[in-house]
Design an enzyme around this catalytic site. Structure first.
Site, PDB file in Angstrom:
ATOM      1  N   ARG A  76     -10.472  -1.094   6.375  1.00 53.99           N
ATOM      2  CA  ARG A  76     -10.224  -1.837   6.944  1.00 53.99           C
ATOM      3  C   ARG A  76      -9.456  -1.396   8.874  1.00 53.99           C
ATOM      4  O   ARG A  76      -9.085  -1.404   9.781  1.00 53.99           O
ATOM      5  CB  ARG A  76      -8.323  -2.347   6.523  1.00 53.99           C
ATOM      6  CG  ARG A  76      -7.055  -1.077   6.073  1.00 53.99           C
ATOM      7  CD  ARG A  76      -6.867  -1.322   7.388  1.00 53.99           C
ATOM      8  NE  ARG A  76      -5.346  -1.094   6.869  1.00 53.99           N
ATOM      9  CZ  ARG A  76      -4.532   0.352   7.264  1.00 53.99           C
ATOM     10  NH1 ARG A  76      -5.183   0.446   8.934  1.00 53.99           N
ATOM     11  NH2 ARG A  76      -3.475   0.486   7.435  1.00 53.99           N
ATOM     12  N   LYS A  91       1.267  -1.126  -0.107  1.00 55.36           N
ATOM     13  CA  LYS A  91      -0.373   0.231  -0.212  1.00 55.36           C
ATOM     14  C   LYS A  91       0.979   1.029  -0.075  1.00 55.36           C
ATOM     15  O   LYS A  91       1.874   1.496   0.473  1.00 55.36           O
ATOM     16  CB  LYS A  91      -0.532  -0.057   1.399  1.00 55.36           C
ATOM     17  CG  LYS A  91      -1.703   1.575   1.370  1.00 55.36           C
ATOM     18  CD  LYS A  91      -2.827   1.519   1.792  1.00 55.36           C
ATOM     19  CE  LYS A  91      -2.587   1.819   3.999  1.00 55.36           C
ATOM     20  NZ  LYS A  91      -3.243   1.632   4.464  1.00 55.36           N
TER      21      LYS A  91
END
Length: 351
Positions: free
Chosen positions: A137, A93
């Protein structure tokens, strides 16, 4: 078309991974249910189980900061990880944050992409917009913590800071915990609190929203408190916390040092990730006031039953989740699986 995660040839490799990848925009992810919490709660729980089993690789994430800014929320972070299980996944990420994006530019504070690599060949197999995935998340981590660390049947929660992260936190709490009846909201910008209250009333008509005048009013006697700010200076002292409070310190820098020292239990997602970057735990360790031995548990240890969660109704518990790359990769893996099942996204050639 990119082969699904489960489509391996007899040698164990993904035969098509070297020629194409699947691109998923935010709208693609929303279209397959990636804006709802169930997907992320399941993926995050799986990730914590793998974390507790040691079935992961997660290098310490580097922070890229411009010398022209001094705000703690102005940075770009690279978050690589590999996770195991039945279908391993690897990826990165790449998340940027600028604290003044909302006020100065009218855009979200944080933006991100996730690249997933085929763990057999290490070729990229997917790239997806990750601002939504990252926010969901983060909220799912709180949701898993609330499941194990909050008082059973709690009816009220509080959010300090009312931006996009808070919106996903509120959504996840409302979707996952039927006992929740009321949410207190506080933001230094009252308009932000009013906007979030309106969103929640539209989406969850049964949920009472109360805009309170101060952070203290949000915290006092509230069983679940979640910080969602961009502050770089602690402001939340221990004496605001009532007996039985679970404080999810999502934005990391909000709580005073004494909260770590006086809470009945301190829980983190990953000790090594938390004990760095001059965050509060790191400062306490450097001064000799806190240590790994004083930590109650990593959250994965509680999920698998190796350590207890809440044991009494009057415990004050502090969750300090730094944010793990394996969270992102676990969620991106789940999103990709669903996208493959639905034929969602755009398949792009690599060559």
């Amino acid at each position: 078309m990119t082969a699904p995660l489960s489509s391996l040839d007899h040698s164990g490799t993904n035969a098509m991974a070297s020629t194409s990848l699947r691109y998923l925009s935010r709208s693609d992810i929303v279209a397959i249910g990636g804006d709802r919490s169930d997907l992320y709660m399941a993926a995050i729980e799986d990730g914590f189980r793998l974390h507790a089993a040691g079935d992961f690789v997660q290098p310490l994430k580097p922070y890229l900061r411009s010398p022209r800014t001094t705000h703690i929320a102005d940075r770009i972070i690279a978050m690589p990880a590999w996770i195991g299980g039945e279908q391993p996944a690897a990826g990165l990420k790449w998340i940027g944050s600028k604290h003044d994006n909302p006020a100065q530019r009218g855009i979200e504070r944080a933006s991100a992409v996730i690249v997933l690599n085929d763990p057999e060949t290490n070729y990229p197999m997917a790239i997806m917009e990750a601002g939504l995935v990252s926010a969901m998340r983060t909220a799912a981590v709180t949701g898993i913590a609330v499941r194990h660390l909050a008082q059973t049947g709690f009816v009220e929660a509080a959010l300090i800071g009312c931006g996009p992260i808070a919106a996903r936190q509120a959504q996840t709490l409302a979707e996952q915990f039927p006992s929740l009846k009321s949410i207190r909201l506080f933001d230094l910008r009252e308009a932000a609190a009013e906007d979030l209250a309106a969103q929640l009333r539209d989406r969850f008509p049964h949920l009472r929203t109360v805009i309170v005048p101060s952070a203290e009013a949000a915290v006092r006697d509230c069983p679940v408190v979640v910080t969602c700010t961009v502050t770089d200076k602690p402001y939340l002292p221990f004496h605001w916390l009532g007996r039985g409070t679970l404080l999810a310190n999502v934005s990391i820098m909000d709580v005073e040092r004494e909260v770590f020292l006086k809470a009945d239990k301190v829980v983190v997602d990953d000790w090594d990730q938390c004990n760095r970057e001059k965050k509060i735990i790191n400062l306490l360790v450097e001064s000799g006031e806190f240590s790994r031995e004083r930590l109650h548990a990593e959250l994965g240890e509680i999920v698998v039953g190796r350590r207890p969660g809440r044991e009494t109704d009057d415990e004050i518990i502090l969750l300090n989740p730094m944010g793990m790359a394996i969270d992102d990769i676990a969620c991106a893996r789940a999103v990709l699986r669903r996208a493959e099942q639905h034929g969602a996204g755009t398949v792009l050639p690599l060559f």
